[in-house]
Design a protein around this motif. Sequence first.
Motif, PDB file in Angstrom:
ATOM      1  N   GLY A  93       1.910  10.889   0.198  1.00 29.18           N
ATOM      2  CA  GLY A  93       3.482  11.293   0.324  1.00 29.18           C
ATOM      3  C   GLY A  93       4.465  10.443   0.847  1.00 29.18           C
ATOM      4  N   LYS A  94       4.149   9.370   1.184  1.00 28.99           N
ATOM      5  CA  LYS A  94       4.467   8.123   1.538  1.00 28.99           C
ATOM      6  C   LYS A  94       5.486   7.533   0.515  1.00 28.99           C
ATOM      7  N   GLU A  95       5.414   5.946   1.327  1.00 24.59           N
ATOM      8  CA  GLU A  95       6.834   5.507   0.266  1.00 24.59           C
ATOM      9  C   GLU A  95       6.028   4.283  -0.009  1.00 24.59           C
ATOM     10  N   ARG A  96       5.545   3.546  -0.732  1.00 18.76           N
ATOM     11  CA  ARG A  96       4.999   2.107  -0.697  1.00 18.76           C
ATOM     12  C   ARG A  96       5.409   1.286  -0.077  1.00 18.76           C
ATOM     13  N   GLU A  97       4.164   0.696   0.685  1.00 22.16           N
ATOM     14  CA  GLU A  97       5.430  -0.449   1.804  1.00 22.16           C
ATOM     15  C   GLU A  97       4.312  -2.180   1.776  1.00 22.16           C
TER      16      GLU A  97
ATOM     17  N   ARG B 206       0.770  -1.017  -0.111  1.00 20.81           N
ATOM     18  CA  ARG B 206      -0.106  -0.095   0.145  1.00 20.81           C
ATOM     19  C   ARG B 206       0.901   1.276  -0.151  1.00 20.81           C
ATOM     20  N   GLN B 207       0.335   2.115  -0.347  1.00 22.76           N
ATOM     21  CA  GLN B 207       1.386   3.831  -1.192  1.00 22.76           C
ATOM     22  C   GLN B 207      -0.527   4.849  -0.618  1.00 22.76           C
ATOM     23  N   ALA B 208       0.789   5.659   1.125  1.00 18.22           N
ATOM     24  CA  ALA B 208      -0.294   6.633   1.348  1.00 18.22           C
ATOM     25  C   ALA B 208       0.405   7.677   0.708  1.00 18.22           C
TER      26      ALA B 208
ATOM     27  N   SER C  75       1.928  -3.883  11.352  1.00 14.05           N
ATOM     28  CA  SER C  75       0.667  -2.923  11.812  1.00 14.05           C
ATOM     29  C   SER C  75      -0.660  -3.519  11.517  1.00 14.05           C
TER      30      SER C  75
ATOM     31  N   ALA D  93      -4.786   4.461   1.699  1.00 17.37           N
ATOM     32  CA  ALA D  93      -3.917   4.423   1.027  1.00 17.37           C
ATOM     33  C   ALA D  93      -4.195   3.292   0.028  1.00 17.37           C
TER      34      ALA D  93
ATOM     35  N   GLU E 132      -5.354   4.996   9.472  1.00 16.69           N
ATOM     36  CA  GLU E 132      -4.292   4.517   9.384  1.00 16.69           C
ATOM     37  C   GLU E 132      -4.032   4.259   7.990  1.00 16.69           C
TER      38      GLU E 132
END
Length: 124
Positions: A42-46, A38-40, A63, A92, A89
């Motif tokens: 402004g964040k990196e893909r996790e 998933r990618q939110a 998480s 994403a 949270e």
Amino acid sequence: QVTLVESGGKLVQAGGSLRLSCAASGRTFNGYAMGWFRQAPGKEREFVAAISWSGGNTLYADSVKGRFTISRDNAKKTVYLQMNSLKPEDTAVYYCASDGNGWPHADLKQYDYWGQGTQVTVSA
């Protein structure tokens, strides 16, 4: 070549549930490990979760452990992500990916094919 198409993302309230699907076509699906990422904004893909080619081994990010479940149906060439107790949270774009080595892992660089993503939004 493997083509992956995700579906099932939508807006849901916190505490709710969703099931994402990822349908595969093209080369054989059965020997591939599958992962969800998933990618939110402004964040990196996790990494979220992964499953072995047989479905017998799974791996989860801390998480989501205990809330999300990954599964697959090789006859339907589909992998699923059941998401329960959703939190804001978790919002994403969720992507599925395949890796020909057959074993689940969290290294996104090792995954060969990716879907286009499906948006999950969890409201507070």
